[in-house]
Enzyme design. Structure first.
Site, mmCIF file in Angstrom:
data_model
loop_
_atom_site.group_PDB
_atom_site.id
_atom_site.type_symbol
_atom_site.label_atom_id
_atom_site.label_comp_id
_atom_site.label_asym_id
_atom_site.label_seq_id
_atom_site.Cartn_x
_atom_site.Cartn_y
_atom_site.Cartn_z
ATOM 1 N N SER A 6 6.281 -1.957 -1.476
ATOM 2 C CA SER A 6 5.470 -1.745 -2.675
ATOM 3 C C SER A 6 6.231 -0.828 -3.606
ATOM 4 O O SER A 6 6.470 0.347 -3.288
ATOM 5 C CB SER A 6 4.134 -1.099 -2.313
ATOM 6 O OG SER A 6 3.554 -0.566 -3.491
ATOM 7 N N HIS A 31 6.277 -6.297 -3.431
ATOM 8 C CA HIS A 31 4.837 -6.118 -3.638
ATOM 9 C C HIS A 31 4.609 -5.358 -4.942
ATOM 10 O O HIS A 31 5.110 -4.248 -5.140
ATOM 11 C CB HIS A 31 4.264 -5.342 -2.455
ATOM 12 C CG HIS A 31 2.777 -5.249 -2.447
ATOM 13 N ND1 HIS A 31 1.961 -6.277 -2.023
ATOM 14 C CD2 HIS A 31 1.948 -4.233 -2.796
ATOM 15 C CE1 HIS A 31 0.687 -5.898 -2.109
ATOM 16 N NE2 HIS A 31 0.652 -4.665 -2.584
ATOM 17 N N ASP A 33 1.775 -3.801 -7.349
ATOM 18 C CA ASP A 33 0.385 -3.343 -7.420
ATOM 19 C C ASP A 33 -0.050 -3.231 -8.878
ATOM 20 O O ASP A 33 0.428 -2.368 -9.609
ATOM 21 C CB ASP A 33 0.259 -1.973 -6.739
ATOM 22 C CG ASP A 33 0.387 -2.088 -5.236
ATOM 23 O OD1 ASP A 33 -0.396 -2.850 -4.639
ATOM 24 O OD2 ASP A 33 1.262 -1.422 -4.659
ATOM 25 N N MET A 35 -2.853 -2.216 -11.277
ATOM 26 C CA MET A 35 -4.093 -1.412 -11.324
ATOM 27 C C MET A 35 -4.490 -1.197 -12.781
ATOM 28 O O MET A 35 -3.636 -0.900 -13.617
ATOM 29 C CB MET A 35 -3.863 -0.054 -10.665
ATOM 30 C CG MET A 35 -3.357 -0.151 -9.234
ATOM 31 S SD MET A 35 -3.222 1.476 -8.489
ATOM 32 C CE MET A 35 -2.440 1.066 -6.924
ATOM 33 N N HIS A 64 -0.508 -8.024 -6.244
ATOM 34 C CA HIS A 64 -1.788 -7.531 -5.728
ATOM 35 C C HIS A 64 -2.590 -6.997 -6.911
ATOM 36 O O HIS A 64 -2.296 -5.929 -7.440
ATOM 37 C CB HIS A 64 -1.497 -6.420 -4.698
ATOM 38 C CG HIS A 64 -2.713 -5.766 -4.133
ATOM 39 N ND1 HIS A 64 -2.647 -4.616 -3.357
ATOM 40 C CD2 HIS A 64 -4.036 -6.085 -4.201
ATOM 41 C CE1 HIS A 64 -3.859 -4.272 -2.977
ATOM 42 N NE2 HIS A 64 -4.724 -5.131 -3.491
ATOM 43 N N MET A 66 -5.593 -5.246 -8.591
ATOM 44 C CA MET A 66 -6.701 -4.303 -8.364
ATOM 45 C C MET A 66 -7.304 -4.024 -9.733
ATOM 46 O O MET A 66 -7.069 -2.983 -10.346
ATOM 47 C CB MET A 66 -6.168 -3.014 -7.708
ATOM 48 C CG MET A 66 -5.846 -3.194 -6.232
ATOM 49 S SD MET A 66 -4.710 -1.926 -5.624
ATOM 50 C CE MET A 66 -3.158 -2.662 -6.152
ATOM 51 N N MET A 135 -6.800 -4.406 3.305
ATOM 52 C CA MET A 135 -6.493 -3.029 2.892
ATOM 53 C C MET A 135 -6.749 -2.080 4.069
ATOM 54 O O MET A 135 -7.835 -2.090 4.645
ATOM 55 C CB MET A 135 -7.375 -2.598 1.718
ATOM 56 C CG MET A 135 -7.068 -3.238 0.386
ATOM 57 S SD MET A 135 -5.357 -3.084 -0.187
ATOM 58 C CE MET A 135 -5.087 -1.317 -0.163
ATOM 59 N N GLY A 140 -5.640 2.124 -4.666
ATOM 60 C CA GLY A 140 -5.501 2.980 -5.845
ATOM 61 C C GLY A 140 -4.258 3.851 -5.830
ATOM 62 O O GLY A 140 -3.729 4.186 -6.873
ATOM 63 N N PHE A 141 -3.802 4.207 -4.637
ATOM 64 C CA PHE A 141 -2.681 5.146 -4.550
ATOM 65 C C PHE A 141 -1.798 4.837 -3.341
ATOM 66 O O PHE A 141 -2.303 4.379 -2.309
ATOM 67 C CB PHE A 141 -3.209 6.592 -4.418
ATOM 68 C CG PHE A 141 -4.115 6.976 -5.542
ATOM 69 C CD1 PHE A 141 -3.595 7.458 -6.746
ATOM 70 C CD2 PHE A 141 -5.493 6.814 -5.429
ATOM 71 C CE1 PHE A 141 -4.435 7.775 -7.807
ATOM 72 C CE2 PHE A 141 -6.343 7.128 -6.487
ATOM 73 C CZ PHE A 141 -5.815 7.614 -7.681
ATOM 74 N N GLY A 142 -0.522 5.149 -3.493
ATOM 75 C CA GLY A 142 0.373 5.084 -2.349
ATOM 76 C C GLY A 142 0.265 6.371 -1.546
ATOM 77 O O GLY A 142 -0.378 7.338 -1.970
ATOM 78 N N GLY A 143 0.860 6.370 -0.378
ATOM 79 C CA GLY A 143 0.969 7.592 0.411
ATOM 80 C C GLY A 143 -0.283 8.045 1.136
ATOM 81 O O GLY A 143 -0.365 9.194 1.575
ATOM 82 N N ASP A 173 -1.932 -3.697 4.067
ATOM 83 C CA ASP A 173 -1.446 -2.862 2.958
ATOM 84 C C ASP A 173 -2.099 -1.488 3.005
ATOM 85 O O ASP A 173 -3.316 -1.376 2.867
ATOM 86 C CB ASP A 173 -1.786 -3.581 1.638
ATOM 87 C CG ASP A 173 -1.241 -2.872 0.409
ATOM 88 O OD1 ASP A 173 -0.514 -1.874 0.547
ATOM 89 O OD2 ASP A 173 -1.556 -3.342 -0.707
ATOM 90 N N GLY A 174 -1.276 -0.457 3.184
ATOM 91 C CA GLY A 174 -1.770 0.928 3.125
ATOM 92 C C GLY A 174 -1.441 1.711 4.380
ATOM 93 O O GLY A 174 -1.934 1.406 5.455
ATOM 94 N N GLY A 175 -0.555 2.700 4.217
ATOM 95 C CA GLY A 175 -0.236 3.585 5.337
ATOM 96 C C GLY A 175 0.551 2.927 6.452
ATOM 97 O O GLY A 175 0.565 3.421 7.585
ATOM 98 N N GLY A 195 4.944 1.180 1.111
ATOM 99 C CA GLY A 195 5.476 1.864 -0.066
ATOM 100 C C GLY A 195 6.162 3.150 0.327
ATOM 101 O O GLY A 195 7.387 3.220 0.438
ATOM 102 N N SER A 196 5.366 4.182 0.579
ATOM 103 C CA SER A 196 5.943 5.513 0.819
ATOM 104 C C SER A 196 6.865 5.525 2.039
ATOM 105 O O SER A 196 7.892 6.213 2.027
ATOM 106 C CB SER A 196 4.833 6.553 0.966
ATOM 107 O OG SER A 196 3.873 6.129 1.902
HETATM 108 C C1 DX5 Z 1 -2.583 0.913 -2.610
HETATM 109 C C2 DX5 Z 1 -1.579 -0.180 -2.825
HETATM 110 C C3 DX5 Z 1 -0.499 -0.208 -1.835
HETATM 111 C C4 DX5 Z 1 0.340 1.043 -1.790
HETATM 112 C C5 DX5 Z 1 0.887 1.177 -0.408
HETATM 113 O O1 DX5 Z 1 -3.664 0.716 -3.436
HETATM 114 O O2 DX5 Z 1 -2.227 -1.442 -2.799
HETATM 115 O O3 DX5 Z 1 0.323 -1.363 -1.992
HETATM 116 O O4 DX5 Z 1 1.397 1.041 -2.702
HETATM 117 O O5 DX5 Z 1 1.535 2.387 -0.309
HETATM 118 P P1 DX5 Z 1 1.729 3.127 1.079
HETATM 119 O O6 DX5 Z 1 2.535 2.206 1.952
HETATM 120 O O7 DX5 Z 1 2.429 4.381 0.717
HETATM 121 O O8 DX5 Z 1 0.356 3.362 1.648
HETATM 122 ZN ZN ZN Z 2 -0.944 -3.257 -2.694
#
Ligand code: DX5
Ligand code: ZN
Length: 213
Positions: A6, A31, A33, A35, A64, A66, A135, A140-143, A173-175, A195-196
């Site tokens: 991501s 990927h 995102d 938003m 993706h 959102m 999800m 909404g956010f990475g990390g 997707d996420g963490g 992502g992170s």
């Molecule tokens: C969150 C996004 C994810 C996000 C994942 O809303 O849809 O794609 O970038 O980031 P990590 O892998 O850091 O959770």
């Molecule tokens: Zn995503």
């Protein structure tokens, strides 16, 4: 396991270089995102950014959404010929129609579902889509930290897919990181978004650690 970094966690000041590097590091998809500041409390990319990076992307986009007003954004991003466009079931009254619209562009339709949302909302849609994006954090956010009960949810989804549409892929997707990727694979995940985890280390080594789980 296919891996989709991501770029939300990339350095936006050198996005073209980041995209080049993740492609060279062996990712399968990129990927993206999208938003809108309404469906989720954050804003990301529009078409000018995708225009700037598309020539550096040697792997297909995995978009993706959102957003509110999914249909508008499908029309906006379809010209980039992504492999997938995912829209959130929580924000779509006419999911079947929208899936057909995405497919009519030659793009694989996918549905994203939030951590708290019931999988039963997908029962009558699975046969019309090519992927479910589960999800494992609130979007909404990475990390953010992976929500552990996602594993149970993925197992249930896998059973539903086997019964209704065995070709339907599962993306998480996420963490996602090296600590949960093996469990995710065992539950039936086909594509890992990260992502992170990827962008905070050596891209090649991090992508390989997810692919070869
Ligand atoms: C969150 C996004 C994810 C996000 C994942 O809303 O849809 O794609 O970038 O980031 P990590 O892998 O850091 O959770
Ligand atoms: Zn995503």
């Amino acid at each position: 396991m296919l891996v989709a970094p991501s770029i939300l966690s990339a350095d936006f000041g050198k996005l073209q270089e980041e995209v080049t590097q993740i492609c060279q590091a062996g990712c399968d998809l990129i990927h993206i995102d999208i938003m809108d500041g309404h469906f989720v409390p954050n804003l990301t990319f529009g078409t000018p950014v995708l225009n700037s990076i598309e020539k550096y992307a040697t792997k297909p986009f995995d978009i993706h959404l959102m957003v509110e007003n999914n249909s508008f954004f499908v029309d906006l991003f379809a010209p980039f010929k992504p492999k997938f466009i995912s829209f959130h079931i929580e924000e779509e009254k006419h999911a079947n129609r929208l899936a057909q619209k995405i497919r009519s562009y030659g793009i694989s339709p996918a549905i994203a579902i939030n951590p708290h949302s019931d999988l039963n909302t997908l029962t009558y849609l699975l046969e019309y889509i090519d992927m479910v994006l589960i999800m494992s954090v609130n979007p909404g956010f990475g990390g953010q930290t992976f929500i552990p009960n996602t594993l149970e949810k993925i197992k249930t989804l896998k059973q539903m897919c086997q019964k209704i549409n065995p070709n339907c892929l599962i993306e998480v997707d996420g963490g996602v990181c090296k600590d949960n990727i093996t469990a995710l694979k065992e539950c039936g995940v086909d594509i890992a978004v990260a992502g992170s985890y990827i962008f905070s280390g050596d891209y090649k080594e991090r992508i390989a650690s997810l692919k070869n789980c």
